[in-house]
Write a protein that holds these residues in place. Structure first.
Motif, PDB file in Angstrom:
ATOM      1  N   GLY A  46       1.701   1.738  -6.033  1.00  0.00           N
ATOM      2  CA  GLY A  46       0.920   0.897  -5.138  1.00  0.00           C
ATOM      3  C   GLY A  46      -0.566   1.206  -5.234  1.00  0.00           C
ATOM      4  O   GLY A  46      -0.956   2.362  -5.398  1.00  0.00           O
TER       5      GLY A  46
ATOM      6  N   ARG B  64       3.159  -2.812  -6.344  1.00  0.00           N
ATOM      7  CA  ARG B  64       2.533  -3.569  -5.270  1.00  0.00           C
ATOM      8  C   ARG B  64       1.006  -3.415  -5.362  1.00  0.00           C
ATOM      9  O   ARG B  64       0.502  -2.304  -5.535  1.00  0.00           O
ATOM     10  CB  ARG B  64       2.995  -3.075  -3.900  1.00  0.00           C
ATOM     11  CG  ARG B  64       4.485  -3.248  -3.632  1.00  0.00           C
ATOM     12  CD  ARG B  64       4.828  -4.696  -3.343  1.00  0.00           C
ATOM     13  NE  ARG B  64       6.219  -4.832  -2.956  1.00  0.00           N
ATOM     14  CZ  ARG B  64       7.233  -5.037  -3.811  1.00  0.00           C
ATOM     15  NH1 ARG B  64       6.957  -5.119  -5.117  1.00  0.00           N
ATOM     16  NH2 ARG B  64       8.466  -5.156  -3.395  1.00  0.00           N
TER      17      ARG B  64
ATOM     18  N   ASP C 113       6.183  -0.131   2.815  1.00  0.00           N
ATOM     19  CA  ASP C 113       6.861  -0.378   1.540  1.00  0.00           C
ATOM     20  C   ASP C 113       7.364   0.932   0.922  1.00  0.00           C
ATOM     21  O   ASP C 113       8.456   0.979   0.335  1.00  0.00           O
ATOM     22  CB  ASP C 113       5.912  -1.069   0.559  1.00  0.00           C
ATOM     23  CG  ASP C 113       5.642  -2.522   0.933  1.00  0.00           C
ATOM     24  OD1 ASP C 113       6.435  -3.099   1.703  1.00  0.00           O
ATOM     25  OD2 ASP C 113       4.626  -3.067   0.457  1.00  0.00           O
TER      26      ASP C 113
END
Length: 212
Positions: A150, A179, A195
């Motif tokens: 991420g 992400r 997440d």
């Protein structure tokens, strides 16, 4: 280099760790083991967290390798060897994973690349990968461990080219959940943390052990 056992922050006392999944935290450059440790309250409660201190002095804190003219790739190799040596001493856990932020994410990814079967999964936040080949890269393609990657689309500390190369490398070598968060800089947002928690719910209970 070696990990200072006296500086490791644990989320559970020794008598409450056996048989649970272990998540190892690796902080960013110039920080220390206390930064991000409060995230434990937002992650699955069965996890045992161990936050390690980087072995090098860096600015007002610590790090894993230099970010100036003294940098050498041997520093990354030494830091990875220190983390893996520490991990080899951690026994009795249901699984072992690693979460790294920024420079710590680079070390976490390199641990996978050096010894592909050492970790059940990895979480890489605002991170990047070393551009040099690693001895376990081909084996990693066969193992393809789950990885969460991420970062923010406004992260200016990690060059976009390096982020893009890292993303493509992870697609080929791991089972990656990637992400990119709108408006986020070089930091972790509540959305990203949610997440990460969901990813850990799926993967932290996977049986895994460090090889002999």
């Amino acid at each position: 280099m070696q990990i200072d056992d006296e500086r490791v922050l644990w989320s559970a006392p020794p008598g409450e760790r056996a048989g649970r999944p272990l998540l190892v935290l690796l902080h960013g450059h110039g920080l220390d083991e206390s930064v991000g440790f409060d995230l434990r309250h937002r992650l699955p409660p069965d996890l045992v967290l161990a936050s390690l201190r980087g072995p090098l002095r860096a600015r007002g804190g610590f790090g894993w390798f230099a970010l100036d003219s003294t940098f050498g790739f041997d520093q990354i190799e030494s830091a990875v060897a220190a983390v893996l040596a520490w991990l080899d001493r951690q026994l009795g856990y249901r699984s072992v994973g690693v979460l790294g932020f920024s420079q710590g994410a680079a070390i976490a990814a390199q641990c996978l690349r050096v010894r592909p079967r050492a970790l059940a999964y990895a979480v890489l936040l605002s991170g990047f990968l070393s551009p040099l080949p690693a001895p376990g890269d081909q084996e990693l393609v066969r193992v393809r461990p789950p990885v969460f990657s991420g970062r923010g689309d406004r992260d200016t500390l990690v060059p976009a080219l390096l982020s893009d190369l890292s993303d493509r490398w992870l697609e080929v070598h791991t089972t990656v959940t990637s992400r990119i968060y709108a408006g986020l800089g070089h930091q972790v947002s509540p959305e990203e943390l949610a997440d990460v928690a969901a990813f850990l719910d799926r993967h932290a209970s996977v049986t895994g052990r460090l090889p002999v």
